[in-house]
Design a protein around this motif. Structure first.
Motif, PDB file in Angstrom:
ATOM      1  N   LYS A 215      40.395  44.596  44.457  1.00  0.00           N
ATOM      2  CA  LYS A 215      39.964  43.633  45.468  1.00  0.00           C
ATOM      3  C   LYS A 215      39.549  44.303  46.773  1.00  0.00           C
ATOM      4  O   LYS A 215      38.807  43.723  47.573  1.00  0.00           O
ATOM      5  N   THR A 216      40.027  45.518  46.991  1.00  0.00           N
ATOM      6  CA  THR A 216      39.694  46.217  48.234  1.00  0.00           C
ATOM      7  C   THR A 216      38.260  46.746  48.256  1.00  0.00           C
ATOM      8  O   THR A 216      37.741  47.081  49.319  1.00  0.00           O
ATOM      9  N   THR A 217      37.615  46.823  47.095  1.00  0.00           N
ATOM     10  CA  THR A 217      36.232  47.302  47.022  1.00  0.00           C
ATOM     11  C   THR A 217      35.274  46.172  47.394  1.00  0.00           C
ATOM     12  O   THR A 217      35.398  45.054  46.888  1.00  0.00           O
TER      13      THR A 217
END
Length: 331
Positions: A215-217
């Motif tokens: 999700k951080t990408t």
């Protein structure tokens, strides 16, 4: 993500200029994307970077092969500096094949076999490494995934009698797995793009692409010329819908179309991206110009629908269309 080159220009008809000798003249034709064309126009003055072809060596074991059974491939240019951890994937376009005859023909070309693919291709436009030409992505990891299945990377079946492998979905999966192992899994930003048939593929696979990353990408998708008209032609038939129906049925596409669409629409209609966009969760950029001569020729006034040639001049140059023809095109 900063996307200075992306504009959304959606109209009833779409026009793509002929650039550097590439022209969409049929369902199996090829073309340069808007972004590649921008770079190609500068190629005379600035020699473009040539990038070699990488075949996916473990693809055959997964059944991920081109129409003729050869290995699929891509071209990869490694990123550097501030872009070393960002990835841009470009899905090649080049029409579709909707029956055994056209697919057999296609497998004897670079659109159906890696045997005929160029060993090197120029990276221009959105793939360029020149910061003046490509200020946003010049130093990203950039990949051109070659198109050799004929169903926008979505089919999964075979025709043993005709010796045809319809494995677009497996090619997509094998390529993504290979690239993830080469560093894409740790991407800070990732953009999935494509032109024409590749633009359609970038929509079909957009959420799948998002799901590859944590999700951080930051993940987004870009479709360049990937919207196609589902309309009645001048004879009252739906030429492109009938064509797509052949692609979907022949290549086993239904099983790989979004469930959110096929649960309430015929699978062929779910191959038209306008029926998918509302359910896509990943940020999606759409780039289409206002008029597209190819769609007039192939969807609205194909030769089979105009045996007397009444539309011939109009399809080649909309400046020669009569007032009644213009009215038809604008409805």
């Amino acid at each position: 993500m900063k996307l200075l080159w992306v504009g959304i220009v959606v109209g009833l008809l779409y026009f793509r200029e002929v650039v550097s000798g590439y022209e969409r003249v049929g369902f199996n034709a090829t073309e340069l994307s808007h972004f590649e064309a921008h770079g190609a126009s500068l190629a005379v003055a600035n020699d473009p970077l040539m990038v070699g072809l990488t075949l996916i060596q473990n693809a055959a074991a997964k059944g991920a092969v081109c129409l003729d059974g050869t290995l699929p491939g891509y071209h990869l240019r490694r990123g550097s500096g501030s872009g070393a951890n960002n990835w841009l994937i470009n899905l090649e376009g080049g029409g579709w094949c909707n029956n055994v005859r056209t697919c057999v023909y296609r497998k004897k070309t670079r659109r159906g076999s890696s045997k005929y693919m160029e060993k090197e291709i120029p990276f221009t436009g959105i793939l360029s490494s020149n910061p003046e030409d490509n200020p946003d992505f010049f130093n990203w990891n950039k990949v051109k995934l070659r198109y050799c299945d004929g169903a926008s990377f979505t089919g999964d079946t075979q025709d043993k009698d005709a010796q045809l492998e319809f494995r677009g979905q497996r090619i997509w999966s094998a390529a993504m797995e290979d690239l993830m192992s080469k560093g894409m899994s740790s991407a800070g930003q990732a953009l999935l793009s494509g032109c024409s048939a590749g633009g359609l593929a970038s929509i079909l696979h957009c959420d799948e692409f998002r799901d590859l990353f944590p999700k951080t990408t930051k993940v987004k998708c870009l479709s360049d010329g990937g919207l196609f008209l589902d309309v009645f032609d001048v004879s009252g038939e739906r030429t492109l819908r009938n064509f797509y129906n052949g692609v979907v049925d022949l290549q086993g596409v239904k099983q790989n179309l979004p469930r959110t669409c096929i649960d309430h629409l015929d699978p062929t209609l779910c191959f038209f991206p306008q029926n998918l966009i509302a359910s896509i969760k990943t940020p999606l950029f759409l780039l289409n110009a206002a008029y597209d001569s190819w769609q007039i020729q192939a969807s609205l006034a194909p030769p089979a629908a105009d045996p007397q040639g009444y539309w011939h001049e109009c399809t080649l140059n909309h400046g020669k269309c009569s007032s009644l023809q213009i009215q038809f095109l604008q409805v």
